[in-house]
Each structure stands twice: as C-alpha cells, then as structure tokens.
Design an enzyme around this catalytic site. Sequence first.
Site, PDB file in Angstrom:
ATOM      1  N   LYS A  44       0.884  -1.170   0.000  1.00 19.35           N
ATOM      2  CA  LYS A  44       0.000   0.000   0.000  1.00 19.35           C
ATOM      3  C   LYS A  44       0.922   1.219   0.000  1.00 19.35           C
ATOM      4  O   LYS A  44       2.087   1.126   0.403  1.00 19.35           O
ATOM      5  CB  LYS A  44      -0.847  -0.001   1.275  1.00 19.35           C
ATOM      6  CG  LYS A  44      -2.060   0.883   1.215  1.00 19.35           C
ATOM      7  CD  LYS A  44      -3.280   0.132   0.739  1.00 19.35           C
ATOM      8  CE  LYS A  44      -4.476   1.045   0.628  1.00 19.35           C
ATOM      9  NZ  LYS A  44      -5.658   0.363   0.145  1.00 19.35           N
ATOM     10  N   VAL A  64     -24.887   4.247   0.242  1.00 18.48           N
ATOM     11  CA  VAL A  64     -25.309   3.911  -1.119  1.00 18.48           C
ATOM     12  C   VAL A  64     -24.416   4.634  -2.130  1.00 18.48           C
ATOM     13  O   VAL A  64     -24.874   5.385  -2.981  1.00 18.48           O
ATOM     14  CB  VAL A  64     -26.822   4.199  -1.355  1.00 18.48           C
ATOM     15  CG1 VAL A  64     -27.654   3.208  -0.585  1.00 18.48           C
ATOM     16  CG2 VAL A  64     -27.196   5.626  -0.953  1.00 18.48           C
TER      17      VAL A  64
HETATM   18  P1  NAD Z   1     -18.245   5.644  -1.917  1.00 17.26           P
HETATM   19  O1  NAD Z   1     -17.504   6.814  -1.392  1.00 17.26           O
HETATM   20  O2  NAD Z   1     -18.690   5.623  -3.331  1.00 17.26           O
HETATM   21  O3  NAD Z   1     -19.554   5.383  -1.032  1.00 17.26           O
HETATM   22  C1  NAD Z   1     -19.574   5.538   0.360  1.00 17.26           C
HETATM   23  C2  NAD Z   1     -20.970   6.037   0.735  1.00 17.26           C
HETATM   24  O4  NAD Z   1     -21.052   6.100   2.151  1.00 17.26           O
HETATM   25  C3  NAD Z   1     -21.264   7.436   0.202  1.00 17.26           C
HETATM   26  O5  NAD Z   1     -22.532   7.443  -0.436  1.00 17.26           O
HETATM   27  C4  NAD Z   1     -21.270   8.309   1.451  1.00 17.26           C
HETATM   28  O6  NAD Z   1     -22.169   9.408   1.363  1.00 17.26           O
HETATM   29  C5  NAD Z   1     -21.713   7.303   2.501  1.00 17.26           C
HETATM   30  N1  NAD Z   1     -21.349   7.669   3.876  1.00 17.26           N
HETATM   31  C6  NAD Z   1     -20.269   8.352   4.307  1.00 17.26           C
HETATM   32  N2  NAD Z   1     -20.320   8.473   5.647  1.00 17.26           N
HETATM   33  C7  NAD Z   1     -21.416   7.812   6.064  1.00 17.26           C
HETATM   34  C8  NAD Z   1     -21.998   7.565   7.326  1.00 17.26           C
HETATM   35  N3  NAD Z   1     -21.430   8.009   8.445  1.00 17.26           N
HETATM   36  N4  NAD Z   1     -23.139   6.849   7.383  1.00 17.26           N
HETATM   37  C9  NAD Z   1     -23.742   6.389   6.251  1.00 17.26           C
HETATM   38  N5  NAD Z   1     -23.238   6.600   5.009  1.00 17.26           N
HETATM   39  C10 NAD Z   1     -22.103   7.310   4.924  1.00 17.26           C
HETATM   40  O7  NAD Z   1     -17.311   4.384  -1.590  1.00 17.26           O
HETATM   41  P2  NAD Z   1     -17.404   2.935  -2.221  1.00 17.26           P
HETATM   42  O8  NAD Z   1     -16.415   2.819  -3.315  1.00 17.26           O
HETATM   43  O9  NAD Z   1     -18.822   2.587  -2.461  1.00 17.26           O
HETATM   44  O10 NAD Z   1     -16.842   2.055  -1.024  1.00 17.26           O
HETATM   45  C11 NAD Z   1     -17.633   1.798   0.113  1.00 17.26           C
HETATM   46  C12 NAD Z   1     -16.801   1.087   1.174  1.00 17.26           C
HETATM   47  O11 NAD Z   1     -16.307  -0.139   0.638  1.00 17.26           O
HETATM   48  C13 NAD Z   1     -15.560   1.865   1.613  1.00 17.26           C
HETATM   49  O12 NAD Z   1     -15.320   1.596   2.977  1.00 17.26           O
HETATM   50  C14 NAD Z   1     -14.448   1.281   0.774  1.00 17.26           C
HETATM   51  O13 NAD Z   1     -13.189   1.397   1.411  1.00 17.26           O
HETATM   52  C15 NAD Z   1     -14.886  -0.174   0.701  1.00 17.26           C
HETATM   53  N6  NAD Z   1     -14.368  -0.885  -0.474  1.00 17.26           N
HETATM   54  C16 NAD Z   1     -14.652  -0.417  -1.724  1.00 17.26           C
HETATM   55  C17 NAD Z   1     -14.176  -1.106  -2.842  1.00 17.26           C
HETATM   56  C18 NAD Z   1     -14.490  -0.651  -4.236  1.00 17.26           C
HETATM   57  O14 NAD Z   1     -14.300  -1.426  -5.181  1.00 17.26           O
HETATM   58  N7  NAD Z   1     -14.980   0.573  -4.422  1.00 17.26           N
HETATM   59  C19 NAD Z   1     -13.409  -2.277  -2.664  1.00 17.26           C
HETATM   60  C20 NAD Z   1     -13.175  -2.739  -1.363  1.00 17.26           C
HETATM   61  C21 NAD Z   1     -13.654  -2.030  -0.272  1.00 17.26           C
END
Ligand code: NAD
Length: 370
Positions: A94, A195
């Site tokens: 990382k 979402v």
């Molecule tokens: P994203 O930023 O698109 O979505 C996150 C959502 O969470 C947003 O809609 C945001 O408004 C909402 N949010 C923020 N704070 C919040 C709270 N306190 N309560 C409720 N909702 C809240 O991110 P993503 O790409 O959808 O990823 C979501 C999670 O999954 C993250 O933790 C990320 O690290 C993890 N993740 C993502 C991927 C990927 O492929 N994108 C892969 C592995 C892990």
Amino acid sequence: MQTASENLTSVQKTNGLFNQLNDYEHEQLVFCHDKATGLKSIIAIHNTTLGPALGGTRFYDYKNEADAITDVLRLSRGMTYKNAISGINLGGGKAVIIGDPAKLSNEFLWRRYGQFIDSLNGKYYTAEDVGTSIQDMEYVSQETEFVAGLPDFLGGGGDPSPVTAYGVYLGIKAGAKKKFGSDDLSKRKILVEGVGNVGTHLLNYLSKENAQIYICDVNTAKLKAAAEKYGAEVVALENALDLDIDIYAPCALGASINDESISRLKCGVIAGAANNQLKNEQVHAQMLVDKDILYAPDFLINAGGVINCYAEVNIKPYNRDYAYRLTESIYDKAMSIFEQAEKLKITTHEAAFLLAKKRIQSVAQLRAVR
Ligand code: NAD
C-alpha cells in the site's frame, strides 16, 4: 511548526521504526520525496511471498508523519491477507501520499510518483484508493507499467465497484445460508449503510432477489435516487442500527462495528463492503459471537476490487469474465470459514486470517523445495 521528532508517536520514539516494521512483519518501507512537485510518499511492501505487492495509493492530509506511517503499515499488512485469502498471486502493499489532494494533486506529481514506483521494478503495483482517481492512475501509467485500475480504453479493468459488490452479494448469500438455512434473499430484511459506488451495485443484486431493503447514508440526494431506482426504504441514520433486520451490510466507513453499534444491532448476519469494519478486531469479533451474530469477514467478501486489479495485471488484456469467475469463489470460501470458526470455536475473523496465513506459508514451502 512540529519538528520531525515531535511528529513521531511515543511508540516510534521508544521502539524505533525498525521495531515497528518488525512487529508488523514488513519487508520494505520506501520513502519518496520530490521538492519540485511537493511529493511526500511512503510505499510499504509487507509480504511478497505470493507475488508482487499490490495495493492502492491513499492521498490524505495526515495530521503528522507518524500517522501516515502507521496507516500505510496497517493497510499494507491488510492487503497481504486480503490478497492471500482471495487465492490470487499477489503480495500485500500500500502507499500513502501525504497532503491535501485538492491542493497538491496534478499531472507532474503523479508522473513523478510513477517514476518512483517504476524504480521498484515491479515489486509494487499501485491502484486507486481514498483521495485518488482513475485519471491519476493514467498519469502514473505514463511513467510505469506497474499500475492497475486503469480505464477500459487503456486496457484496464475500470471501476472495480461492480465486482466488489458482486463479492459482497455472495458473502451476504453465504451468511444467509449459514444463519437461516437458505441463501434465498427474497423477503429478507437487509440494511445497506452507504449507497455509494459499491452500495448501489449491491442494491441492484438485492432488489433482483426481492429482498426488503432499507438504506441509510449521509447524502440525501443519493438516498433519494437509490430509493426510487431499487424500491428501497430510506431510514434516518440515527435510527438505522435499531431496526429489526436479518442482515446488516456496512458499505460506508470502517469501524462501524463497535461497542455502541453492537449493543444496538438486531440482526443475524453482518456482511458488507466497508474496509476494517471491526473497530477492534479481537474484541468486537468476539462480541458478535457472544450476541450470536454471524460476521462475514470484510477482507474476504470485499475482495472483488483487488481481484479485478489482478485480472488486469495478470492477463493482458483485462478480462472481465476472469475477474467475475475468481470473485465467485467468495461464496464457498465464506462457507468454509463459517464452518471452520464453528469447529475450532474461534471467530470468523480469526478463521479467515488463519486461512490466509496458511496459504502464504504453504506457498513459501513450495518455493523452498524448488
Ligand atoms: P463511496 O464513497 O462511493 O460510497 C460511500 C458512501 O457512504 C457514500 O454514499 C457516502 O455518502 C456514505 N457515507 C459516508 N459516511 C457515512 C456515514 N457516516 N453513514 C452512512 N453513510 C455514509 O465508496 P465505495 O467505493 O462505495 O466504497 C464503500 C466502502 O467499501 C468503503 O469503505 C471502501 O473502502 C470499501 N471498499 C470499496 C471497494 C471498491 O471497489 N470501491 C473495494 C473494497 C472495499
């Protein structure tokens, strides 16, 4: 202004950086600096037994350098176990870039960073993470081939979120199978917290199965759109954890499983996309067992994204079917981890960790007899 010494945590001052590397079992920590672009980056290579280290670059305005070091060490170690349990031939790494991306991010910083990655000759592959974009990776790719998460038109895998969501969906189904005896999600009450990119793709799968979906998010516009598109019921954030539900899918921030949330949650299964869901891995995994809540380990079921990167760097050109095929194994792996945890009377988090460790040890042994 803080001095370099003031920047270090008491642990680093007492034990030194090498002791910290020793505790986390890292192979290499690389400091990259470029005065002209303002680049201050740290690349952590945790373990390369399975293959070159792969993990995204986080661009974040850390409070101090000690926090950046601790974060990169913790995150890179996590990647080792995520990659190992996913059955892909990648090690864990990382990187972090210290500073505010809104002020510092530009073509030249990213290209300079790409040159540093290139100097590692393929020992570390980078990709997107918090604070970085697909465009940034395009800049990196102008200076090095050791980068994933590129757009389709450059032969990359594009947005990994759909593949991540597919893995999470399979993790939810496996959890339902173990807990309720069937992986049919129709009428199951499921709360999706967050979402965003992954959350909305997950809603797509869940709505096709006629699950009874509840959603919460800090962003009301996203909530409204998701509710309309997927027929989900919006719940106020402050009430979401008190709902009577079957499955809780955290898809927003880490550490959402903690003393407070566990005391409120009324669900049988937790399975979601967020990274590092357990605030304290040992304590909170055990608290879930005590409350009879089945936990699908995050680093297993959210691995679709890194699997997508593997499909990009392992076979060229990128093959989406290959990424989905590899991700499909998440269901069986989750089931075997649930069984193993029950048999050994350990938490599912620990069982997943042991499985990942075993794969690394077995491959190390294979190499030794060559
Ligand atoms: P994203 O930023 O698109 O979505 C996150 C959502 O969470 C947003 O809609 C945001 O408004 C909402 N949010 C923020 N704070 C919040 C709270 N306190 N309560 C409720 N909702 C809240 O991110 P993503 O790409 O959808 O990823 C979501 C999670 O999954 C993250 O933790 C990320 O690290 C993890 N993740 C993502 C991927 C990927 O492929 N994108 C892969 C592995 C892990």
